[in-house]
Motif scaffolding. Structure first.
Motif, PDB file in Angstrom:
ATOM      1  N   ALA A 277       2.150  -5.525 -10.180  1.00  0.00           N
ATOM      2  CA  ALA A 277       0.703  -4.572 -10.241  1.00  0.00           C
ATOM      3  C   ALA A 277      -0.229  -3.069 -10.350  1.00  0.00           C
ATOM      4  N   VAL A 278       1.143  -2.671  -9.822  1.00  0.00           N
ATOM      5  CA  VAL A 278       0.981  -1.255  -8.924  1.00  0.00           C
ATOM      6  C   VAL A 278       0.265  -0.328 -11.358  1.00  0.00           C
ATOM      7  N   ARG A 279       1.399  -0.683 -12.252  1.00  0.00           N
ATOM      8  CA  ARG A 279       1.701  -0.202 -13.519  1.00  0.00           C
ATOM      9  C   ARG A 279       0.565  -0.733 -13.767  1.00  0.00           C
ATOM     10  N   THR A 280      -0.635  -1.706 -13.843  1.00  0.00           N
ATOM     11  CA  THR A 280      -1.526  -2.229 -14.193  1.00  0.00           C
ATOM     12  C   THR A 280      -3.069  -1.628 -13.713  1.00  0.00           C
ATOM     13  N   ARG A 281      -2.839  -0.952 -12.773  1.00  0.00           N
ATOM     14  CA  ARG A 281      -3.454  -0.238 -11.651  1.00  0.00           C
ATOM     15  C   ARG A 281      -4.687  -1.506 -11.297  1.00  0.00           C
ATOM     16  N   ASN A 282      -3.806  -2.605 -10.305  1.00  0.00           N
ATOM     17  CA  ASN A 282      -4.339  -3.167  -9.910  1.00  0.00           C
ATOM     18  C   ASN A 282      -4.055  -2.526  -8.162  1.00  0.00           C
ATOM     19  N   PHE A 283      -4.679  -2.225  -8.298  1.00  0.00           N
ATOM     20  CA  PHE A 283      -3.830  -1.175  -6.640  1.00  0.00           C
ATOM     21  C   PHE A 283      -4.673  -2.398  -5.278  1.00  0.00           C
ATOM     22  N   GLY A 284      -4.809  -3.144  -5.210  1.00  0.00           N
ATOM     23  CA  GLY A 284      -5.940  -3.732  -4.605  1.00  0.00           C
ATOM     24  C   GLY A 284      -4.132  -4.439  -4.020  1.00  0.00           C
ATOM     25  N   VAL A 285      -3.968  -5.040  -5.113  1.00  0.00           N
ATOM     26  CA  VAL A 285      -2.092  -5.992  -4.426  1.00  0.00           C
ATOM     27  C   VAL A 285      -1.604  -4.850  -3.459  1.00  0.00           C
ATOM     28  N   ALA A 286      -1.422  -3.638  -3.917  1.00  0.00           N
ATOM     29  CA  ALA A 286      -0.529  -2.822  -3.163  1.00  0.00           C
ATOM     30  C   ALA A 286      -1.482  -2.604  -1.571  1.00  0.00           C
ATOM     31  N   SER A 287      -2.361  -2.881  -1.995  1.00  0.00           N
ATOM     32  CA  SER A 287      -3.595  -2.511  -0.495  1.00  0.00           C
ATOM     33  C   SER A 287      -3.211  -3.670   0.903  1.00  0.00           C
ATOM     34  N   ASP A 288      -3.171  -4.542  -0.300  1.00  0.00           N
ATOM     35  CA  ASP A 288      -2.900  -6.043   1.083  1.00  0.00           C
ATOM     36  C   ASP A 288      -1.579  -5.409   1.634  1.00  0.00           C
ATOM     37  N   ALA A 289      -0.523  -5.606   0.283  1.00  0.00           N
ATOM     38  CA  ALA A 289       1.241  -5.965   0.758  1.00  0.00           C
ATOM     39  C   ALA A 289       1.059  -4.537   1.879  1.00  0.00           C
ATOM     40  N   ILE A 290       0.094  -3.251   2.239  1.00  0.00           N
ATOM     41  CA  ILE A 290       0.985  -2.614   2.971  1.00  0.00           C
ATOM     42  C   ILE A 290      -0.484  -2.754   4.292  1.00  0.00           C
ATOM     43  N   ARG A 291      -1.502  -3.861   3.854  1.00  0.00           N
ATOM     44  CA  ARG A 291      -2.404  -4.141   5.456  1.00  0.00           C
ATOM     45  C   ARG A 291      -1.377  -5.563   6.160  1.00  0.00           C
ATOM     46  N   ASN A 292      -0.949  -5.645   5.608  1.00  0.00           N
ATOM     47  CA  ASN A 292      -0.417  -7.353   5.449  1.00  0.00           C
ATOM     48  C   ASN A 292       0.511  -6.986   6.688  1.00  0.00           C
ATOM     49  N   VAL A 293       1.568  -5.748   6.491  1.00  0.00           N
ATOM     50  CA  VAL A 293       2.797  -5.868   7.393  1.00  0.00           C
ATOM     51  C   VAL A 293       1.850  -5.498   8.884  1.00  0.00           C
ATOM     52  N   TYR A 294       0.695  -4.838   8.969  1.00  0.00           N
ATOM     53  CA  TYR A 294      -0.052  -4.386  10.028  1.00  0.00           C
ATOM     54  C   TYR A 294      -1.110  -5.566  10.939  1.00  0.00           C
ATOM     55  N   ARG A 295      -0.664  -6.931  10.171  1.00  0.00           N
ATOM     56  CA  ARG A 295      -1.308  -8.042  10.152  1.00  0.00           C
ATOM     57  C   ARG A 295      -0.840  -8.966  10.942  1.00  0.00           C
ATOM     58  N   ASN A 296       0.083  -8.939  10.422  1.00  0.00           N
ATOM     59  CA  ASN A 296       1.348  -9.883  11.104  1.00  0.00           C
ATOM     60  C   ASN A 296       2.234 -10.171  11.958  1.00  0.00           C
ATOM     61  N   ASN A 297       2.547  -8.593  12.360  1.00  0.00           N
ATOM     62  CA  ASN A 297       2.600  -8.505  13.473  1.00  0.00           C
ATOM     63  C   ASN A 297       5.094  -9.248  13.526  1.00  0.00           C
ATOM     64  N   GLU A 298       5.376  -8.777  12.139  1.00  0.00           N
ATOM     65  CA  GLU A 298       6.814  -9.369  11.923  1.00  0.00           C
ATOM     66  C   GLU A 298       6.995  -8.642  11.457  1.00  0.00           C
ATOM     67  N   PHE A 299       7.012  -7.375  10.980  1.00  0.00           N
ATOM     68  CA  PHE A 299       7.746  -6.388  10.019  1.00  0.00           C
ATOM     69  C   PHE A 299       7.011  -5.336  10.380  1.00  0.00           C
ATOM     70  N   VAL A 300       8.310  -3.634  10.903  1.00  0.00           N
ATOM     71  CA  VAL A 300       7.403  -2.854  10.828  1.00  0.00           C
ATOM     72  C   VAL A 300       7.240  -1.751  10.125  1.00  0.00           C
ATOM     73  N   SER A 301       7.297  -1.600   8.686  1.00  0.00           N
ATOM     74  CA  SER A 301       7.159  -1.002   7.364  1.00  0.00           C
ATOM     75  C   SER A 301       6.511  -2.282   6.130  1.00  0.00           C
ATOM     76  N   LEU A 302       6.985  -1.475   4.747  1.00  0.00           N
ATOM     77  CA  LEU A 302       6.627  -2.326   3.890  1.00  0.00           C
ATOM     78  C   LEU A 302       8.506  -2.837   3.359  1.00  0.00           C
ATOM     79  N   GLN A 303       8.677  -1.480   3.646  1.00  0.00           N
ATOM     80  CA  GLN A 303       9.765  -1.163   3.180  1.00  0.00           C
ATOM     81  C   GLN A 303      10.880  -2.347   4.143  1.00  0.00           C
ATOM     82  N   ALA A 304      10.761  -2.650   5.551  1.00  0.00           N
ATOM     83  CA  ALA A 304      11.510  -3.824   6.075  1.00  0.00           C
ATOM     84  C   ALA A 304      10.942  -5.027   5.646  1.00  0.00           C
ATOM     85  N   LYS A 305       9.810  -4.944   4.434  1.00  0.00           N
ATOM     86  CA  LYS A 305       9.900  -6.452   4.098  1.00  0.00           C
ATOM     87  C   LYS A 305      10.965  -7.044   3.310  1.00  0.00           C
TER      88      LYS A 305
END
Length: 366
Positions: A277-305
């Motif tokens: 998605a990033v390669r096709t400049r769909n940066f919203g997918v990356a933003s959602d992935a980052i926000r998802n970390v801090y909304r779900n209280n399941e992982f402490v970072s994107l790398q943890a996922k």
């Protein structure tokens, strides 16, 4: 730390490595819980100078090593460390919680790497019996990281960039991706967190934490873990355990998902999919992935996922961060503060922290 490159990405110390699958067989695989390689006693070292004095440069990289007679342990270069590098290492040690100090002072060797920008810069390495003498525990950090002035937020953003292949949007503008913000930079805490991630990988291997399954390649040289909590707190809570057990390994490359799949649909994350998605400049997918970390209280970072092993190493890193900083690391997302202290006490994350405790990772004992 990190291992081989993903595409031409720069490798950060934020990711870690354990050891590759054994290529030799043993007639009598160990059946008792492993004896820790973190042995011996530690000298009183309140200012960390003794710890820093033990460090040396190396060009060694564990991911390139063989087994048995083909294996050679890591060695020091003759060139002495710079005074400034020793000073930073001393500060890192003195800032670390007692349980991390107890592991750092018992390392077989602490290294500083001088790799190029494109190469592996740091790593954690547990030396199994199939790599004689088979009793070493090693940790390396990059010299350029010891010069870093980054905040925790900047480190997290940099890791995300490397993980997802995010580049500037062009014309000097940053790619429009949601990023963490930090209030006050604390470079020593940031570097300590990188060391903690690497230590998390070494501890996982040393305790054989993910080796409850007798088919795990590390079980050829190490017995079952003293606690099976990894199966419940990490795999049972957040990952597809069947897929993990079909793809078990002793070496974790940075960003390599190893076919692992998260258990819960609302936190699903596919590294390759987000990169595409990033390669096709769909940066919203990356933003959602980052926000998802801090909304779900399941992982402490994107790398943890990325994978269960990274989940544990990042969990250990964040536990160290909280214990080394009375206020906890200061992070903000979308203008809102993240209470990291309280975050780690939420149900799933608290369960993972308890597993670290059950495995002996949070004790100052050898």
């Amino acid at each position: 730390m990190k291992s081989s490159a993903l595409f031409p990405f720069i490798l950060l110390i934020a990711a870690g490595c354990t050891v590759q699958a054994a290529e030799v067989s043993y007639q009598n695989d160990p059946t008792q819980p492993p004896v820790s390689h973190f042995r011996g006693t530690c000298e009183i070292d309140s200012d960390g100078t003794k710890f820093a004095a033990r460090a040396c440069y190396t060009t060694y990289y564990p991911g390139d090593q063989g087994f048995g007679n083909e294996y050679s342990p890591p060695v020091c270069m003759k060139k002495p460390l710079r005074k400034r590098e020793k000073e930073v290492l001393a500060k890192i040690y003195s800032r670390a919680p007692d349980y991390l100090q107890a592991k750092l002072c018992r390392l077989t060797q602490l290294f500083v790497t001088q790799s190029k920008w494109w190469g592996p810069v740091g790593w954690g390495f547990w030396e199994g019996p199939d790599r004689p003498p088979g009793t070493g525990v090693y940790l390396a950090i990059a010299s350029r990281e010891l010069r870093s002035k980054k905040s925790i937020a900047e480190l997290e953003n940099e890791t995300v960039n490397q993980l997802l292949g995010i580049r500037d949007a062009g014309g000097g503008r940053r790619a429009p991706v949601t990023r963490l913000q930090g209030v006050v930079a604390d470079p020593v805490l940031t570097i300590l967190s990188e060391v903690a991630h690497e230590m998390g990988h070494v501890l996982l291997a040393d305790a054989n934490a993910d080796g409850e399954d007798a088919a795990h390649p590390r079980r050829r040289v190490s017995g079952p873990p003293r606690s099976a909590c990894f199966e419940d707190a990490f795999l049972g809570t957040s990952w597809n355990a069947d897929i993990f057990h079909k793809n078990m390994r002793r070496w974790a490359d940075f960003g390599f998902q190893n076919n692992n799949v998260q258990k819960n649909p609302d936190s699903a994350f596919n590294v390759e999919g987000v990169r595409a998605a990033v390669r096709t400049r769909n940066f919203g997918v990356a933003s959602d992935a980052i926000r998802n970390v801090y909304r779900n209280n399941e992982f402490v970072s994107l790398q943890a996922k990325v994978a269960p092993e990274e989940d544990l190493a990042e969990m250990y890193r964040y536990k160290v961060l909280v214990d080394a900083s009375p206020r906890g690391p200061v992070l903000r997302l979308d203008g809102k503060s993240i209470d990291v202290q309280s975050w780690l006490k939420s149900d799933i994350l608290a369960k993972k922290v308890q597993c670290l405790r059950d495995l002996g990772f949070l004790t100052a004992q050898p």
